[in-house]
Write an enzyme that holds these catalytic residues in place. Sequence first.
Site, PDB file in Angstrom:
ATOM      1  N   LYS A  57      39.447  49.238  49.564  1.00  0.00           N
ATOM      2  CA  LYS A  57      39.460  48.051  50.420  1.00  0.00           C
ATOM      3  C   LYS A  57      40.293  48.283  51.694  1.00  0.00           C
ATOM      4  CE  LYS A  57      38.870  44.635  46.638  1.00  0.00           C
ATOM      5  NZ  LYS A  57      39.567  43.509  45.939  1.00  0.00           N
ATOM      6  N   PHE A 115      39.732  30.466  47.327  1.00  0.00           N
ATOM      7  CA  PHE A 115      40.096  31.714  48.011  1.00  0.00           C
ATOM      8  C   PHE A 115      38.898  32.429  48.631  1.00  0.00           C
ATOM      9  CE2 PHE A 115      39.346  32.884  43.537  1.00  0.00           C
ATOM     10  CZ  PHE A 115      38.516  33.996  43.661  1.00  0.00           C
ATOM     11  N   ARG A 168      38.169  50.760  35.818  1.00  0.00           N
ATOM     12  CA  ARG A 168      38.845  49.461  35.696  1.00  0.00           C
ATOM     13  C   ARG A 168      40.257  49.659  35.150  1.00  0.00           C
ATOM     14  NH1 ARG A 168      37.072  44.547  38.000  1.00  0.00           N
ATOM     15  NH2 ARG A 168      38.021  43.353  36.331  1.00  0.00           N
ATOM     16  N   THR A 217      43.897  42.328  38.210  1.00  0.00           N
ATOM     17  CA  THR A 217      43.520  41.836  39.537  1.00  0.00           C
ATOM     18  C   THR A 217      44.737  41.494  40.391  1.00  0.00           C
ATOM     19  OG1 THR A 217      41.527  40.923  38.533  1.00  0.00           O
ATOM     20  CG2 THR A 217      42.120  40.071  40.701  1.00  0.00           C
ATOM     21  N   ARG A 225      46.449  49.079  41.405  1.00  0.00           N
ATOM     22  CA  ARG A 225      46.708  47.738  41.932  1.00  0.00           C
ATOM     23  C   ARG A 225      48.192  47.350  41.895  1.00  0.00           C
ATOM     24  NH1 ARG A 225      41.329  44.411  39.824  1.00  0.00           N
ATOM     25  NH2 ARG A 225      40.145  44.695  41.769  1.00  0.00           N
ATOM     26  N   HIS A 273      38.234  47.757  44.585  1.00  0.00           N
ATOM     27  CA  HIS A 273      37.262  47.032  43.758  1.00  0.00           C
ATOM     28  C   HIS A 273      36.636  48.037  42.813  1.00  0.00           C
ATOM     29  CE1 HIS A 273      33.917  44.523  42.466  1.00  0.00           C
ATOM     30  NE2 HIS A 273      33.189  45.615  42.580  1.00  0.00           N
TER      31      HIS A 273
HETATM   32  O1  CDP Z   1      38.393  42.379  41.445  1.00  0.00           O
HETATM   33  P1  CDP Z   1      38.405  41.760  40.070  1.00  0.00           P
HETATM   34  O2  CDP Z   1      37.074  41.846  39.374  1.00  0.00           O
HETATM   35  O3  CDP Z   1      39.541  42.298  39.239  1.00  0.00           O
HETATM   36  O4  CDP Z   1      38.770  40.216  40.263  1.00  0.00           O
HETATM   37  P2  CDP Z   1      37.856  38.921  40.546  1.00  0.00           P
HETATM   38  O5  CDP Z   1      38.438  37.806  39.752  1.00  0.00           O
HETATM   39  O6  CDP Z   1      36.407  39.241  40.392  1.00  0.00           O
HETATM   40  O7  CDP Z   1      38.148  38.611  42.077  1.00  0.00           O
HETATM   41  C1  CDP Z   1      37.594  39.403  43.092  1.00  0.00           C
HETATM   42  C2  CDP Z   1      38.643  39.667  44.139  1.00  0.00           C
HETATM   43  O8  CDP Z   1      38.999  38.438  44.741  1.00  0.00           O
HETATM   44  C3  CDP Z   1      39.969  40.224  43.602  1.00  0.00           C
HETATM   45  O9  CDP Z   1      39.955  41.620  43.441  1.00  0.00           O
HETATM   46  C4  CDP Z   1      40.954  39.784  44.656  1.00  0.00           C
HETATM   47  O10 CDP Z   1      41.028  40.710  45.735  1.00  0.00           O
HETATM   48  C5  CDP Z   1      40.347  38.478  45.165  1.00  0.00           C
HETATM   49  N1  CDP Z   1      41.045  37.271  44.663  1.00  0.00           N
HETATM   50  C6  CDP Z   1      41.909  36.607  45.525  1.00  0.00           C
HETATM   51  O11 CDP Z   1      42.106  37.036  46.659  1.00  0.00           O
HETATM   52  N2  CDP Z   1      42.574  35.479  45.119  1.00  0.00           N
HETATM   53  C7  CDP Z   1      42.387  34.997  43.889  1.00  0.00           C
HETATM   54  N3  CDP Z   1      43.057  33.881  43.515  1.00  0.00           N
HETATM   55  C8  CDP Z   1      41.504  35.659  42.993  1.00  0.00           C
HETATM   56  C9  CDP Z   1      40.847  36.800  43.413  1.00  0.00           C
HETATM   57 MG    MG Z   2      35.297  40.786  39.566  1.00  0.00          MG
END
Ligand code: CDP
Ligand code: MG
Length: 246
Positions: free
Chosen positions: A14, A64, A102, A108, A122, A147
Amino acid sequence: MDPREFEQTLVLIKPDALKNSLTGYVLSQLSEFHTGLRFAGAKIVHVSRMLAEEHYAEHRGKVFFQSLLDYIMGCSHYPDEPWKRRVIALVYQGHHAIQKIRAISGPTNPHEARVKKPGCIRALGTVVPIKDAAGTVLDERMDNLIHASATVADAEREIKLWFKPSDIPPLMRAYPTEISQEHYYFKENKLLLQHEPESVCLLAPGNVAWASDLAVLRAIASGKTPSATLQSVVAKYLINEDVRYY
Ligand code: CDP
Ligand code: MG
């Protein structure tokens, strides 16, 4: 050959990782030496709104979401230097590719990543408050550097969203392909079967395409309900094309 050897996953390095010069670190964490996985595809992408919205479609409507689009499009990290807005998109292939990447990526939320899994990628990220015009904190933006596809179904959708078959060596393609018999063009959010001025050619007869993309294009062309959006097919064909598509 064990078919599990062909499992694929999409990785995005990213914009925060590029800005903080962590690209080399991330790539070495994911290297074949550490993971046993191989590259099947790689590209530097200036992310369009269409691609960002399709990639994160499941998050549409969340507080968000707009911040997330600004983040993945590079606008948050390069507000005044649009030419630096990039992600590195990669396809990795190999045994347990999805779960392995992962795990190395980690949770996350970077704060949680540091506590629960020190050393994961991360854990080097940061969390930025999302505020409204009055300064009230509405949510958090998680700048988490990477990601990685979460499931087999996500990996297929995401790899086909970011990569054309011809971006991947023929013997490494994991999903069915088909040769287009038609011309397909795109203009002003619409599919065209013939060229018009200002339209972009998506496919010409003889071009290789994901079979599922051709099914979507055929459905739209014949007025039927497609199984995915036109934008999910088109976005990859506009990657790094003329600036008017951004
Ligand atoms: O990337 P991942 O699958 O772990 O998480 P997700 O729940 O699918 O969310 C996608 C992306 O959204 C995350 O990797 C974060 O960069 C962003 N995100 C955010 O900025 N603020 C949040 N409250 C939740 C997610
Ligand atoms: Mg996701």
